[in-house]
Structures are given as C-alpha cells and as structure tokens.
Write a protein that holds these residues in place. Structure first.
Motif, PDB file in Angstrom:
ATOM      1  N   ASN A 135       0.833  -1.202   0.000  1.00 44.41           N
ATOM      2  CA  ASN A 135       0.000   0.000   0.000  1.00 44.41           C
ATOM      3  C   ASN A 135       0.870   1.256   0.000  1.00 44.41           C
ATOM      4  O   ASN A 135       1.852   1.331   0.761  1.00 44.41           O
ATOM      5  CB  ASN A 135      -0.916   0.006   1.220  1.00 44.41           C
ATOM      6  N   GLN A 144      -4.014   5.250  -6.222  1.00 43.90           N
ATOM      7  CA  GLN A 144      -4.403   6.130  -5.110  1.00 43.90           C
ATOM      8  C   GLN A 144      -4.310   7.561  -5.595  1.00 43.90           C
ATOM      9  O   GLN A 144      -3.308   7.963  -6.185  1.00 43.90           O
ATOM     10  CB  GLN A 144      -3.499   5.920  -3.901  1.00 43.90           C
ATOM     11  N   VAL A 157      -6.009  11.992   0.687  1.00 43.39           N
ATOM     12  CA  VAL A 157      -6.414  10.959  -0.270  1.00 43.39           C
ATOM     13  C   VAL A 157      -7.888  11.141  -0.576  1.00 43.39           C
ATOM     14  O   VAL A 157      -8.721  11.207   0.331  1.00 43.39           O
ATOM     15  CB  VAL A 157      -6.170   9.552   0.312  1.00 43.39           C
ATOM     16  N   SER A 201      -9.055   5.673  -3.626  1.00 41.53           N
ATOM     17  CA  SER A 201      -7.999   4.664  -3.552  1.00 41.53           C
ATOM     18  C   SER A 201      -8.566   3.268  -3.724  1.00 41.53           C
ATOM     19  O   SER A 201      -9.408   2.828  -2.941  1.00 41.53           O
ATOM     20  CB  SER A 201      -7.271   4.750  -2.205  1.00 41.53           C
ATOM     21  N   TYR A 212      -6.554   0.776  -3.424  1.00 43.44           N
ATOM     22  CA  TYR A 212      -5.819   0.059  -2.388  1.00 43.44           C
ATOM     23  C   TYR A 212      -6.663  -0.025  -1.113  1.00 43.44           C
ATOM     24  O   TYR A 212      -6.742  -1.085  -0.477  1.00 43.44           O
ATOM     25  CB  TYR A 212      -4.497   0.759  -2.073  1.00 43.44           C
ATOM     26  N   GLU A 213      -7.307   1.087  -0.744  1.00 45.47           N
ATOM     27  CA  GLU A 213      -8.127   1.101   0.468  1.00 45.47           C
ATOM     28  C   GLU A 213      -9.359   0.215   0.319  1.00 45.47           C
ATOM     29  O   GLU A 213      -9.817  -0.395   1.289  1.00 45.47           O
ATOM     30  CB  GLU A 213      -8.541   2.532   0.800  1.00 45.47           C
TER      31      GLU A 213
END
Length: 313
Positions: free
Chosen positions: A193, A231, A240, A243, A245-246
């Motif tokens: 991440n 992101q 941010v 994202s 990734y999140e």
C-alpha cells in the motif's frame, strides 16, 4: 475511479441533433460514425438557416452575451450561424476546445444556463467527426461565437451560444513530461500500500510523470481496458480522495473513460509498471469555477500500478 463526461454540452441537445437531424431533407443527414467516414469538421457542421441567422447576439466573445430574438421562436430543425468569426486557428479533427456556453429558452428567451464566460472556460473537450459536438463546432476558428438552434428533445426548443475560447492540438493536450522540479515521493509498505508525500512546492502546470518501476508486460494502447491499483491525492493538502488500495480491489476501465491526465499517464506504459503522475486542473476535473465537481481546481497526484490491459474491441 471517478469519471468525467467528455462533453459538457447538454445530453438533450446532442440527442436532439441526432434524432432530428441537421436539416429536414432526411434523417441520414445527421452525421454518424459510419456515414462521416472521410468527412471533415467543416462538412459535418449544422447548416446555416434563416432562424439561426435571425438571432441577434451582442457583447465581446468570452463575456456573457446579450441574446435577442422574437419569442416564441419556432425551431423545427437544427441550424447554425457564426455570429463572430475569430481570427485564430481552425478546429481540426481531434483538437481539444475550451469554450463558454449559453443556453436560452426558445419560447421565453430566458437564459437556462450561462457558463464558461468571464475568464473561467468550461473544461476542454475533444471535437472529432461523428462525436455529436462536431455538429455544433464544425471547423470554427478560435475566437468565434456560434449560434445554434436546437429542436425540442423533451426540454423545449433552445438557442445555444458557444464561444470558442482556445484550441489545442490533440497530441499537445495534456502531453506528459518528466518532472522538472520537486515532485511527490511514494513509499510502499509491506503489504504494497502506498503513501504519497507532497513536497512544499508549487504544483506543476502540466502533466508530469515519474516511473517508479518499469514493467515488462504488454503495452497499454489508446482505448484499452486496463486493470490498475491506484491512489489519488490532492497536491493542495496531501489528502487521499480515492484509492483502490483502500477498497482492496483493483479497478478496471477504458483509458478513454477517465480524465485526460490519467489517460495520458496510462497509454504507452507497460503492464507491471508503477508510476506517479501529477496533473494540472485542466487535465483533471477542470479549473476552479468551471464545474461543480468537488475536485475542480485541484492539482491531482496519482500513484498507479498497471496490472493488466486488454485491447479495445
């Protein structure tokens, strides 16, 4: 991923042109991707007509116009008139055009929308043969003011006034360059991440890109469907705003379905590449005041990992 429509011209207006056509001769007179093969922007523009020519528009190009016509104005076909002929370059197929737009009720003469005037142009969009907006713009020159009559497509007949404010060739619009000053840095944790750190420096005024790790897979071509992890961060405060990734899941989309700066960053890269890209507002969601999008006016920074690409069908 957040998407921005390619055209801010109202969907109803473009639909009216496509359904009614640019003249009363036949439905086939409306340009389509098939029957415009070999055509140019000059030939696909809506035809001149007495109704459009009867509309009086005054004021400087780029400023909110004064629009006068007898009401109710009967509009049965799409017509186009050039109220002011600009002395700049003409629009070529694929060029990006920044513009201002006024929409007026043909029955009452009242303004329905006035946007992009007085120094805050609407986000630039590509004008290409068969796209729909080509019928409005044609091969107009920079500095021109265009008047269009638009038949009723469900919201009543309308009069459009379009100012052509700036024209940028397709290959120059949001072109990518290497960083020229302090640039965001990226660190990945043990799980892959990213954390993006924004420098204490002025944001670049263009699209700048740094390859963090070059992949050895297939090359992303224009219009491909790509799968990426990404992101997005605001240069202004480092926060941010989006994202994958999140969310724990990569995103898949066509390169042509995202903001131009993101598209330029992806096309030409290879699968497996990790990169960080910074894009000015004009290559993202537009300058401040050009739209109501929450990211308008923001320089955006994306860290991207390209996972897969599939050629466009």
């Amino acid at each position: 991923m957040r998407f921005r429509p390619l055209a801010a011209l109202s969907v109803a207006a473009v639909s009216a042109l496509l359904l009614v056509g640019c003249s009363s001769s036949s439905p086939e007179s409306t340009p389509t991707p098939t029957d415009t093969a070999g055509a140019d922007l000059c030939s696909v523009a809506a035809p001149e007509g007495d109704v459009a020519s009867s509309i009086t528009v005054s004021g400087e190009v780029g400023a909110v116009p004064t629009v006068e016509f007898e009401t109710p104005l009967e509009i049965t076909t799409s017509e186009r008139a050039v109220a002011v002929e600009g002395d700049g370059d003409a629009i070529s197929d694929g060029d990006y055009v920044s513009y201002a737009l006024g929409i007026y009720d043909a029955t009452t003469g009242e303004p329905l929308q006035e946007a992009g005037f007085d120094g805050t142009a609407l986000p630039a969009m590509p004008i290409s043969v068969g796209s729909g907006p080509d019928v409005f713009f044609g091969c107009a020159t920079e500095g021109s003011r265009i008047v269009m009559t638009v038949p009723d497509a469900g919201s009543g007949a309308q009069v459009y006034v379009i100012d052509v404010l700036d024209i940028v060739p397709a290959d120059a619009w949001c072109a990518v360059s290497e960083p020229t000053g302090e640039f965001p840095s990226v660190e990945f944790d043990a799980d892959g991440n990213p954390t993006v750190t924004i420098p204490d420096a002025e944001a670049p005024a263009d699209v700048q890109l740094e390859v963090l790790e070059e992949g050895d897979g297939a090359t992303v071509e224009a219009g491909d469907s790509v799968t990426v992890d990404y992101q997005g961060v605001k240069w202004s405060d480092g926060s941010v705003f989006d994202s994958s990734y999140e969310r724990g899941e990569p995103a898949t989309f066509a390169t042509t379905g995202v903001v131009t700066g993101f598209q330029r960053a992806l096309e030409g890269q290879t699968v497996g590449t990790k990169l960080v890209v910074s894009m000015s507002p004009g290559c993202g969601y537009g300058e401040e005041g050009s739209s109501t999008h929450e990211l308008a006016g923001e320089t955006l920074v994306f860290v991207v990992e390209i996972i897969e690409t599939t050629p466009a069908e």
